[in-house]
Design a protein around this motif. Sequence first.
Motif, short mmCIF file in Angstrom:
data_model
loop_
_atom_site.label_atom_id
_atom_site.label_comp_id
_atom_site.label_asym_id
_atom_site.label_seq_id
_atom_site.Cartn_x
_atom_site.Cartn_y
_atom_site.Cartn_z
N TRP A 93 -4.70 1.25 2.67
CA TRP A 93 -3.96 0.88 1.46
C TRP A 93 -3.53 2.08 0.62
CZ3 TRP A 93 -8.39 -3.00 1.13
CH2 TRP A 93 -8.05 -4.18 1.80
N ALA B 197 -1.13 4.06 0.90
CA ALA B 197 0.32 4.14 0.72
C ALA B 197 0.85 3.06 -0.23
CB ALA B 197 1.03 4.01 2.08
N ASP B 198 0.12 1.97 -0.39
CA ASP B 198 0.58 0.87 -1.25
C ASP B 198 -0.63 0.08 -1.74
OD1 ASP B 198 1.99 -1.06 -2.57
OD2 ASP B 198 3.19 -1.72 -0.87
N TRP C 260 -1.62 -3.93 -2.13
CA TRP C 260 -2.11 -4.81 -1.08
C TRP C 260 -3.62 -5.00 -1.17
CZ3 TRP C 260 0.91 -8.12 0.83
CH2 TRP C 260 2.24 -7.82 1.08
N ARG C 261 -4.33 -3.99 -1.65
CA ARG C 261 -5.77 -4.16 -1.86
C ARG C 261 -6.03 -5.29 -2.86
NH1 ARG C 261 -10.32 -0.48 -1.42
NH2 ARG C 261 -12.10 -1.45 -2.46
N ALA D 226 -3.57 -6.14 7.18
CA ALA D 226 -3.37 -5.16 6.10
C ALA D 226 -2.45 -4.04 6.56
CB ALA D 226 -4.73 -4.60 5.66
N LYS D 227 -2.67 -3.54 7.76
CA LYS D 227 -1.83 -2.46 8.28
C LYS D 227 -0.39 -2.92 8.43
CE LYS D 227 -1.56 1.16 11.74
NZ LYS D 227 -1.43 2.15 10.66
N VAL E 19 1.35 -3.26 4.98
CA VAL E 19 1.71 -1.95 4.44
C VAL E 19 2.92 -1.40 5.18
CG1 VAL E 19 0.96 0.45 4.20
CG2 VAL E 19 -0.59 -1.41 3.55
N GLU E 20 2.92 -1.51 6.51
CA GLU E 20 4.02 -0.98 7.32
C GLU E 20 5.32 -1.76 7.12
OE1 GLU E 20 4.22 1.67 9.03
OE2 GLU E 20 2.15 2.31 9.40
N GLU F 42 6.58 -2.32 4.35
CA GLU F 42 7.24 -1.58 3.27
C GLU F 42 7.99 -2.53 2.33
OE1 GLU F 42 9.56 1.57 5.02
OE2 GLU F 42 7.81 2.49 5.98
N ARG G 119 1.83 -10.54 -3.50
CA ARG G 119 2.43 -9.20 -3.63
C ARG G 119 3.77 -9.25 -4.34
NH1 ARG G 119 5.24 -5.63 -4.50
NH2 ARG G 119 5.58 -3.66 -3.40
#
Length: 327
Positions: free
Chosen positions: A31, A33-34, A37-38, A107-108, A111-112, A114, A138
């Motif tokens: 998380w 990078a963003d 999301w957490r 989660a990955k 984040v990916e 974007e 989100r």
Amino acid sequence: MGAHVLGKDLDGLAASARAGLVREIGASGVWDADPVWRRAFEAVPRHLFVPYYYVGVRGGYERRWGESPDPRTRERWLRGAYADAPLATRLRDGELVSSSSQPSLMAKMLVELEVADGDRVLEIGAGTGYNAALLAYRLGDDDLVTTIDLYPDITEAARQHLADAGYHPAVITGDGARGVPERAPFDRIIATCTLTSVPPAWIAQCRPGARILTPLATGLLALTVHDTGYAEGRFLPTPAYFVPLRGDTRPEPEPAHLGAIPRRARENELFRFLLTLTRSGLDPQEAYALWEREGEPTRERYGITVTKDQEWAWLDDPEGPYVWPLR
């Protein structure tokens, strides 16, 4: 916490288990990078989306149920709901047709994807509704999120789970390969089922600059849409194994005979990825020769190009010497 958990004790255990899952996923740095999301994973209660699931046992599956009269069974169900593991949620004739993906992989992928504020997002594969709830949290606007699945029982259950958690995105019953034209155009498309190629309808329903993230050939493909008929992108390093897209009428090719391939290649996950990606263009011996010649290439060296008429996979360069048709 004792084995006999009831009512508020169960709520407390859920909060504690969810916090533990968030810590476990966060320890990987996914998380960074963003970080929003957490907060989404902290806020959305996964157990509301898996009121029951199936655990593999000798000879088949065992059902774990949140409404079991046995408090020990309820506790096992709740702890399992917050394990960093995929959960089988729908079986048909003994075959898995729907699941809740492993949270750390979700989660990955999120984040990916974007995602930016105001993006319209289409999810292919509603599953339990959990991923759609994370997206709705989100984006802060239910109307920006659309999720589709083929079977009415899956979409009906997902809609109910989402409502129970306080979210109301558009939940559509239909063939995900056709997209949802009445809700287009989309800025992001995320698939939670694996494909044999990228459906042209997805490209057509995206705005220029849109991002598509989908499992394909045991990998995760990130495409950028350049216009309504053209998209291109590479695979992420992450392996990904998902239930196939239902409604995709293209048959899966028969597994290739690998007897002549050295065992170290047969058992190598990256070689299996190459084999799956090139099964329409290379036989196993040709794939093995390429794999050796190119130094056992990792996933991120591969990519996909989609035009109105063609779709092909490639190694290093979409116009280079190593290209294979996907459809």
